[in-house]
Scaffold this motif. Structure first.
Motif, PDB file in Angstrom:
ATOM      1  N   GLY A   9       0.807  -1.219   0.000  1.00  0.00           N
ATOM      2  CA  GLY A   9       0.000   0.000   0.000  1.00  0.00           C
ATOM      3  C   GLY A   9       0.833   1.258   0.000  1.00  0.00           C
ATOM      4  O   GLY A   9       2.048   1.237  -0.020  1.00  0.00           O
ATOM      5  N   GLY A  10       0.123   2.379   0.021  1.00  0.00           N
ATOM      6  CA  GLY A  10       0.752   3.696  -0.022  1.00  0.00           C
ATOM      7  C   GLY A  10       0.525   4.368  -1.358  1.00  0.00           C
ATOM      8  O   GLY A  10       0.174   5.539  -1.422  1.00  0.00           O
ATOM      9  N   SER A  37      -3.198  -0.366   5.085  1.00  0.00           N
ATOM     10  CA  SER A  37      -3.345   0.677   6.104  1.00  0.00           C
ATOM     11  C   SER A  37      -4.825   1.005   6.294  1.00  0.00           C
ATOM     12  O   SER A  37      -5.677   0.615   5.490  1.00  0.00           O
ATOM     13  N   GLY A  40      -5.356   4.171   3.591  1.00  0.00           N
ATOM     14  CA  GLY A  40      -4.574   4.313   2.369  1.00  0.00           C
ATOM     15  C   GLY A  40      -5.379   4.007   1.119  1.00  0.00           C
ATOM     16  O   GLY A  40      -6.513   3.502   1.182  1.00  0.00           O
TER      17      GLY A  40
END
Length: 357
Positions: A9-10, A37, A40
């Motif tokens: 993720g991100g 997250s 996210g």
């Protein structure tokens, strides 16, 4: 049914290869779970799939001073505790990690629970999150031959990036209709990354009147980057992010202007789509996109403009050159024999999962 936890993720680049793997893993009998997250982009992307999603606390390990550097270690520790609890509950046979800082506590918790992990590194040099996880991994997949030099030889596999199968099923006319475009003018697709690139967005919008004389523009400008003053401009549409329609928009595009994230450019290569790459500068990144772009330029797949060299004049020149040499780029990409990596990565996951039994 054997279970697998996917994590990553991100940015969209840390999620889309996981998405590409989901149908193949389910076909092979895996029950797929996802850890990301709490807020996210991965949460938004995964909600379209009928799989359990678990949000954990996530921190970022920065190379520069920021007050959050004092609080994020506690978020990472909390994320580890949350991931450990999830892994104990789900009891997966294997974890597959695509990268991003949310994955570090997941991989470390999996090691604590004696669950084997497979990592995937998209860029030429491994990112910090993956470097922290290498010692805990049973196998590591990579996109570029150059990456193998940075990985333990007994763990490294050159696989390429898993590409979503639906990207190959795009329909040009459907894409044009979605944008309200004519079939008479060629289309340029601008992809600024899932978080949006201010520099790329500004450069494109500066030369928009010139571009619209010859082209129609699809602009994927990133979250909160839509320019309200340009809404309704004939031949120009902007979207924060596109998912299910992307295959049609790619098929409608004559060529693409993009950042140089590894997964995005591997998709362009697989689709043989001529492109102009504007990699993130060293000021804003560790330089991975620059290396990715240089590799693609060297192989004849891409025209590259460094961000510090980006001007409206330079971009116009690049567009004209790529338009005139589209076939040259297509031929180079077709000759690369790039294969879809989904099967190869799934085979490695199978092997690691079996070895843990």
């Amino acid at each position: 049914m054997k279970k697998i936890i996917l994590t990553g993720g991100g940015t969209a680049g840390h999620v889309t290869p996981n998405i590409a793997l989901i149908p193949e893993l389910e076909k092979r009998g895996y029950e797929v779970h996802y850890i990301g997250s709490k807020e996210g982009i991965e949460k938004e992307l995964i909600k379209n799939f009928d799989i359990p999603y678990y949000g954990i606390s996530s921190g970022k390990l920065r190379r520069y001073f920021d007050v959050k550097n004092f609080t994020d270690p506690f978020r990472i520790m909390k994320g580890f505790t949350e991931a450990d609890k999830i892994i104990k509950q789900v009891k997966p046979a294997v974890v597959f990690s695509k990268g991003g800082f949310v994955t570090v506590p997941v991989v470390k918790a999996a090691k604590r629970r004696h669950v084997p992990c497979v990592l995937h590194e998209s860029d030429i040099s491994p990112g910090l999150a993956n470097r922290l996880c290498i010692s805990s991994a049973s196998a590591i997949c990579a996109n570029f031959p150059e990456t193998l030099e940075h990985l333990p030889a007994d763990k490294a596999h050159l696989t390429g990036s898993p590409i979503r199968s639906e990207l190959f099923s795009g329909n040009r006319l459907t894409g044009l209709d979605f944008c309200g475009f004519s079939a008479e003018k060629p289309v340029i697709l601008v992809i600024g990354g899932s978080l949006g690139s201010v520099r790329v967005n500004e450069a494109v919008r500066e030369i928009l009147p010139d571009l619209l004389e010859k082209y129609q523009i699809i602009h994927l400008c990133g979250k909160d980057k839509v320019d309200e003053s340009l809404k309704g401009t004939e031949g120009y549409v902007q979207f924060e992010y596109i998912q299910k329609e992307l295959c049609d928009l790619l098929d409608a595009a004559s060529f693409v202007i993009s950042r140089a994230g590894a997964n995005a450019i591997c998709e362009l290569l697989a689709l043989h789509k001529p492109n102009i790459l504007i990699p993130l500068s060293l000021e804003a990144s560790r330089g991975d996109q620059i290396l990715n772009a240089e590799s693609f330029e060297k192989q004849g797949f891409s025209y590259v403009i460094k961000e510090e060299d980006l001007t409206s004049e330079r971009l116009l020149e690049a567009i004209q050159y790529v338009d005139e040499n589209k076939q040259k780029y297509k031929d180079a990409m077709a000759a690369s024999n790039q294969q879809n990596a989904v099967t190869m990565v799934a085979d490695i996951i199978d092997k690691v999962a079996l070895s843990s039994n």
